[in-house]
Enzyme design. Structure first.
Site, PDB file in Angstrom:
ATOM      1  N   GLU A  89       0.794  -1.222   0.000  1.00 15.33           N
ATOM      2  CA  GLU A  89       0.000   0.000   0.000  1.00 15.33           C
ATOM      3  C   GLU A  89       0.832   1.280   0.000  1.00 15.33           C
ATOM      4  OE1 GLU A  89      -3.272   0.318  -0.380  1.00 15.33           O
ATOM      5  OE2 GLU A  89      -3.481  -1.858  -0.538  1.00 15.33           O
ATOM      6  N   SER A 372     -45.533 -29.396  40.528  1.00 12.79           N
ATOM      7  CA  SER A 372     -44.974 -29.853  41.801  1.00 12.79           C
ATOM      8  C   SER A 372     -43.566 -29.348  42.060  1.00 12.79           C
ATOM      9  CB  SER A 372     -44.982 -31.386  41.853  1.00 12.79           C
ATOM     10  OG  SER A 372     -46.310 -31.872  41.825  1.00 12.79           O
TER      11      SER A 372
END
Length: 768
Positions: A89, A372
């Site tokens: 780059e 329960s």
């Protein structure tokens, strides 16, 4: 400064070609007027960053983001990554001042040849200017001018190190990854500081055109571009020949990395832990706001355990497949939550069968009747009020008349009387309902709230049977008090939150409440362990789970909800199955048959290697030997009592010199022990000994007891109907004890009517 603008303009004109020269003159003064605006844009301000969630081992697990970005300093970037990005780059990055004349000239030549802008010759500084200021990606004359001005300003204000660091944190690498750290974790499952040459070259290759060179988009182009970067690195002496050969021979990743062993930060939805992730996101947004969670780069340290999460999801998925096999009930749902009872840390959470189909979390958002599974709260409230596991609950057939018409609960296991322990073990509905009547509905709700249940509960008799609606997280959290010696631990999904710089923002401390006494918790764990060893949850043992454990099943009246909450001293897990729109799961679909197998499957794997430890009995409790016939403290005589129900005692038809019938000697019956041990608070059991077998009574050789169908009626010798002998005569008469003599002069028999009409045939021996 205007001189700099002119210089910038000349370079840009050369780069874009003479065809655009006529536009330059018209734009020069307008661009100069934007100088101040460019100065404002030339700021390396923090950008949107991902929030990272770490698991309980401190490894990255999830991310929340708008842009998947994790800023890091330059010293945490691999030198190979720096070499790769500079090679392709901006190889003269350290020698120019934001614009590279040689690169601009080369770009101008290519643009003139193509008669359009095909190459801009941008430096890293220019690319950073474009990324940080939000300039358009379109290659236009105006954009290039603004980009150049901002780049010049950046070079004036910041060092090369700052600019390179800002660039590596800002550039887009495809697949939703912004910045080298997010890209490195996403593509390779490792931090940027660990990148090797071939990996760094691939990331640098992607920058030019992520939509073209990303590995999943075009593997062939990705390899070609990567190898170009590697050649540039070699030619610029950033890579040795040997390093180059090794790098080009390395494969590229075939997909994004998100393994549980090495979790990476990616922008792709994960298949594991999605319900946990979403519940955590909801909690964080509620505290910090959506914008800060998605953009603020928070660091969240969670209680998430990837291994246990996988096991949890496998257990629920397997059980759902078993339950729906060959049936049309494909939309049956299951949920699971596993916690550390000591601190409330949620280590695994499953909210449904498929997060992709439905993100609704049945573990934290769905309120369902507990059945329960709610009963232990009733029983715990009773123990706190002075009841004990051995307390006898009588007259359970009596209708309940409070709050409306007379009501007698039905159930699978109902008798007229039970001890508290036995009632919980068999899950007696009548015992639970009567017990709540004696304790009080308001007291029961009070204890439920102390245990951490925040959902509103109805003050009705059926609450004892679990008609109140709660979430799985609430109910599982309530059981932590039983598993944690009476201290309830509020569930938590994270422990602390920091900002991107590691500054603490919030601590989610452990939230404990002394909800029950330690003695009550111990007695509850003792009784609930019976549920697994011989009650409604014995399926856990049948499924191969062997550690000491306790728990309770739950089933609603129409079998639309199946629950099981169970625990060891170190892990508590709640499981629920049902439909989103309540409907029967299966015929007789009890919690013990529907939910327990999934619980056992998870716990068996999750506790592999755990020691079989259990709780120490608190000092204010004692084990007491109890006579099952009287319910009082047992004596040695209680242990030596036997039943003679199947041992005929017959006369021979002859009489001795005293006129007593002679009884043939019989073999002593097989002993039957009626003494058992139970746990009581010290002083809760009266000191008096069993009134049936009194402590001072002579210890008999053999004693037989039975309760006749008609109390106070003496036992009648039934041998007359069982033996063909015609010489057998009844033993004794109604209302008076009979003494008989055997053929052995040292042995004689005595029939005695004891308390409650219990008749005993006592075999005694002379001379004792």
């Amino acid at each position: 400064m205007r001189r700099a603008i002119v210089v910038v303009t000349i370079f840009v004109l050369a780069a874009t070609g003479s065809a655009a020269a006529w536009r330059a003159g018209a734009a020069i003064y307008g661009i100069a007027a934007e100088l101040d605006h460019a100065s404002a844009l030339a700021e390396l301000t923090p950008q949107s960053q991902s929030t990272i969630v770490y698991d309980r081992e401190g490894k990255p697990a999830f991310t929340f983001f708008v842009e998947q970005r994790i800023d890091i300093p330059l010293n945490r970037v691999s030198p190979k990554m720096v070499d790769a990005i500079l090679a392709v780059e901006d190889q003269r990055f350290y020698s120019h001042h934001g614009l590279d004349p040689l690169r601009i000239a080369a770009a101008a030549k290519n643009n003139l040849r193509a008669r359009r802008i095909v190459e801009g010759g941008s430096t890293i500084t220019q690319q950073l200017a474009r990324a940080s200021s939000g300039l358009s990606q379109r290659r236009t004359f105006d954009r290039k001018i603004r980009e150049a001005m901002i780049a010049a300003r950046l070079e004036q204000r910041y060092s090369k190190k700052d600019i390179l660091e800002g660039y590596l944190n800002a550039v887009y690498f495809g697949e939703g990854f912004y910045g080298v750290e997010a890209a490195s974790r996403g593509y390779f499952g490792k931090p940027a500081m660990d990148l090797e040459a071939h990996e760094a070259a691939l990331l640098a290759a992607i920058v030019r055109s992520p939509s073209t060179y990303a590995p999943r988009v075009s593997p062939t182009k990705a390899v070609a571009r990567r190898d170009l970067v590697l050649r540039l690195m070699r030619d610029q002496r950033r890579l040795t020949d040997e390093g180059f050969r090794l790098a080009v021979a390395s494969p590229i990743p075939s997909g994004l990395r998100r393994s549980v062993q090495n979790p990476a930060v990616t922008g792709v939805a994960t298949s594991t832990g999605q319900y946990f992730e979403e519940e955590l996101r909801r909690q964080l947004v509620a505290r910090f706001g959506n914008d800060r969670v998605l953009r603020g780069g928070l660091r969240v340290y969670s209680t998430y355990d990837p291994k246990l999460q996988r096991l949890a999801e496998q257990s629920i998925a397997t059980r759902l497949a078993q339950l729906t096999k060959g049936r049309r009930a494909k939309d049956l749902q299951g949920s699971l939550i596993a916690m550390d009872p000591a601190n409330g840390d949620v280590v695994a959470l499953v909210g449904g069968r498929d997060f992709g189909e439905s993100s609704f979390n049945r573990a934290t958002q769905a309120r369902r009747q507990a059945g329960s599974a709610f009963k232990p709260i009733v029983f715990a409230a009773a123990l706190e009020r002075g009841y004990t596991p051995g307390t006898m609950l009588r007259d359970l057939d009596t209708p309940i008349t409070s709050y409306g018409p007379a009501w007698i609960p039905g159930g699978e296991h109902e008798a007229s009387e039970y001890t508290v322990r036995r009632a919980l073990k068999v899950s007696s509905n009548r015992a639970a309902a009567q017990l709540m009547q004696q304790v009080g509905a308001s007291a029961t709700i009070h204890y439920a709230q102390r245990l951490g249940i925040a959902s509103p509960l109805p003050m009705v008799p059926s609450l004892a049977l679990g008609t109140g609606e709660v979430t799985l997280m609430e109910l599982t959290g309530a059981y932590t008090a039983f598993a944690n010696r009476g201290i309830a631990s509020l569930p938590r999904l994270f422990t602390r939150v920091e900002d991107a710089d590691g500054v603490p923002l919030f601590f989610q401390d452990e939230n404990h409440t002394r909800a029950l006494s330690e003695g009550t918790a111990y007695m509850m764990s003792s009784m609930l362990s019976d549920v697994i060893s011989g009650g409604t949850a014995t399926g856990a043992r049948a499924s191969g789970f062997r550690l000491p454990a306790a728990g309770k099943t739950g089933t609603t009246d129409d079998y639309s909800d199946a629950w099981f909450i169970g625990y060891t001293p170190h892990l508590i897990t709640g499981v629920w199955f049902g439909f989103d729109r309540p409907a029967p799961i299966a015929s007789r679909g009890f919690g013990g048959t529907i939910a327990v197998p999934a619980w056992a499957s998870f716990m068996r794997a999750a506790t592999a290697g755990h020691q079989p430890d259990w709780y120490e009995m608190p000092s204010d409790l004692e084990k007491v030997a109890i006579c099952a016939l009287s319910g009082a403290r047992a004596t040695p005589s209680c242990r030596e009592e036997h039943l003679l129900e199947e041992t005929p005692v017959a006369t021979t038809g002859q009489f001795d010199e005293y006129g007593l019938p002679i009884v043939a000697a019989v073999a002593p019956p097989r002993p039957r022990n009626h003494v058992y041990e139970d746990i009581f608070p010290i002083g809760a059991v009266p000191s008096e000994r069993c009134p049936i077998h009194g402590a001072n009574a002579a210890v008999p050789d053999y004693v037989a007891s039975r309760v006749p169908e008609t109390p106070a009626t003496p036992t009648v010798d039934t041998a007359q109907q069982q033996s063909p002998s015609a010489n057998i005569v009844p033993l004794g008469t109604a209302g008076s004890p009979a003494t008989v003599r055997s053929a052995n002069p040292r042995i004689y028999y005595e029939s005695v009517i004891g308390p409650h009409g219990v008749v005993r045939l006592v075999v005694r021996q002379r001379g004792r």
